[in-house]
Design a protein around this motif. Structure first.
Motif, PDB file in Angstrom:
ATOM      1  N   ILE A   1      58.272  -7.186  13.653  1.00 39.45           N
ATOM      2  CA  ILE A   1      58.679  -8.523  14.237  1.00 39.45           C
ATOM      3  C   ILE A   1      59.045  -9.922  13.290  1.00 39.45           C
ATOM      4  O   ILE A   1      59.089 -10.832  13.772  1.00 39.45           O
ATOM      5  CB  ILE A   1      57.221  -9.079  15.045  1.00 39.45           C
ATOM      6  N   ALA A   2      58.946  -9.380  11.969  1.00 40.45           N
ATOM      7  CA  ALA A   2      59.148 -10.634  10.871  1.00 40.45           C
ATOM      8  C   ALA A   2      59.929  -9.933   9.859  1.00 40.45           C
ATOM      9  O   ALA A   2      59.664  -8.772   9.162  1.00 40.45           O
ATOM     10  CB  ALA A   2      57.875 -11.288  10.573  1.00 40.45           C
ATOM     11  N   GLY A   3      60.770 -10.862   8.894  1.00 44.09           N
ATOM     12  CA  GLY A   3      61.450 -10.446   7.814  1.00 44.09           C
ATOM     13  C   GLY A   3      62.612  -9.872   7.922  1.00 44.09           C
ATOM     14  O   GLY A   3      63.138  -9.980   8.812  1.00 44.09           O
TER      15      GLY A   3
ATOM     16  N   GLY B   1      60.455   0.972   1.116  1.00 43.95           N
ATOM     17  CA  GLY B   1      59.615  -0.264   0.579  1.00 43.95           C
ATOM     18  C   GLY B   1      58.482  -0.494   1.519  1.00 43.95           C
ATOM     19  O   GLY B   1      58.321  -0.227   2.750  1.00 43.95           O
ATOM     20  N   PRO B   2      57.384  -0.875   1.026  1.00 49.83           N
ATOM     21  CA  PRO B   2      56.099  -1.266   1.778  1.00 49.83           C
ATOM     22  C   PRO B   2      56.325  -2.736   2.730  1.00 49.83           C
ATOM     23  O   PRO B   2      57.066  -3.354   2.119  1.00 49.83           O
ATOM     24  CB  PRO B   2      54.830  -1.489   0.990  1.00 49.83           C
ATOM     25  N   ILE B   3      55.839  -2.573   4.024  1.00 51.68           N
ATOM     26  CA  ILE B   3      55.795  -3.947   4.692  1.00 51.68           C
ATOM     27  C   ILE B   3      54.497  -4.103   5.248  1.00 51.68           C
ATOM     28  O   ILE B   3      53.707  -3.241   5.377  1.00 51.68           O
ATOM     29  CB  ILE B   3      56.691  -3.394   6.094  1.00 51.68           C
TER      30      ILE B   3
ATOM     31  N   LEU C   1      63.109   2.396   7.087  1.00 49.88           N
ATOM     32  CA  LEU C   1      63.099   0.838   6.964  1.00 49.88           C
ATOM     33  C   LEU C   1      62.913   0.017   5.709  1.00 49.88           C
ATOM     34  O   LEU C   1      62.035   0.850   4.901  1.00 49.88           O
ATOM     35  CB  LEU C   1      62.194   0.484   8.335  1.00 49.88           C
ATOM     36  N   ASN C   2      63.412  -0.906   5.615  1.00 52.07           N
ATOM     37  CA  ASN C   2      63.059  -1.542   4.474  1.00 52.07           C
ATOM     38  C   ASN C   2      63.327  -0.903   3.284  1.00 52.07           C
ATOM     39  O   ASN C   2      62.590  -0.762   1.928  1.00 52.07           O
ATOM     40  CB  ASN C   2      61.709  -2.146   4.142  1.00 52.07           C
ATOM     41  N   LEU C   3      64.513  -0.294   2.993  1.00 49.53           N
ATOM     42  CA  LEU C   3      65.050   0.554   1.981  1.00 49.53           C
ATOM     43  C   LEU C   3      65.235  -0.186   0.800  1.00 49.53           C
ATOM     44  O   LEU C   3      65.847  -1.130   0.506  1.00 49.53           O
ATOM     45  CB  LEU C   3      66.260   1.318   2.332  1.00 49.53           C
TER      46      LEU C   3
END
Length: 192
Positions: free
Chosen positions: A87-89, A135-137, A113-115
């Motif tokens: 929901i953010a980023g 990567g971590p979220i 996600l967030n590769l």
């Protein structure tokens, strides 16, 4: 200052001088040991807190420790195997499945996600390469997602008739922690 005085007092009982020399001639930080300080005051106790887990974390990830030397772990609203929507980023609006949790800093790894690119060093057998990893979220940047209704929702907790405590989506009433979901997660974990 009181701690420093207590430390110097405790060091006063030690003899650093050469054998046969007078104890008053030895000094510690320029102060004579035996002449000035005797022993540590009786009311002062030395308490050392060690955190062996803290050393494994990176410098910027160091967290406070509990008295039993374990790091403080955060409780999160997501678990492994949940379907979430960011929901953010940078990845806002994308949907994925939770693969791994890091409870010491409330971050989550979501599948595909967030590769980020990671440069692997080559060895004698194989050349170096650039690999894409997730990567971590932070867990606050995601909400649980219902695949049937295509909607995000907050999490609620309730007791079923048989006495088991489960999580459910507040908007749809859909139960997340069913036995089928957990069996699926554990089977996928064994296959990897």
């Amino acid at each position: 200052m009181a701690g420093m005085a207590a430390l110097q007092g405790a060091m006063g009982a030690l003899s650093i001088s050469a054998p046969g020399a007078a104890a008053s001639t030895s000094t510690f930080w320029g102060n004579p040991l035996a002449a000035t300080f005797s022993a540590a005051p009786s009311g002062i106790r030395f308490m050392v807190k060690t955190c062996p887990i803290e050393m494994r974390l990176k410098r910027w990830e160091r967290k406070k420790c509990k008295p039993n030397s374990l790091p403080m772990l955060h409780t999160m609203h997501v678990r492994v195997g949940d379907t979430v929507q960011v929901i953010a980023g940078r990845e806002k609006g994308k949907v994925g499945e939770v693969v791994r949790l890091y409870k010491h800093n409330s971050t989550v790894i979501v599948k595909d996600l967030n590769l980020k690119s990671k440069h692997k060093k080559g060895t004698d057998d194989e050349p170096g390469e650039i690999v894409m990893i997730e990567g971590p979220i932070h867990s606050s940047n995601m909400m649980l997602y219902s695949k049937e209704k295509n909607v995000t929702s907050r999490v609620g907790h309730k007791l079923l008739e048989d006495g088991t405590k489960v999580r459910y989506l507040k908007k749809t009433g859909e139960v997340i922690d069913s036995v089928d979901n957990w069996v699926k997660v554990f089977k996928e974990g064994d296959s990897e």
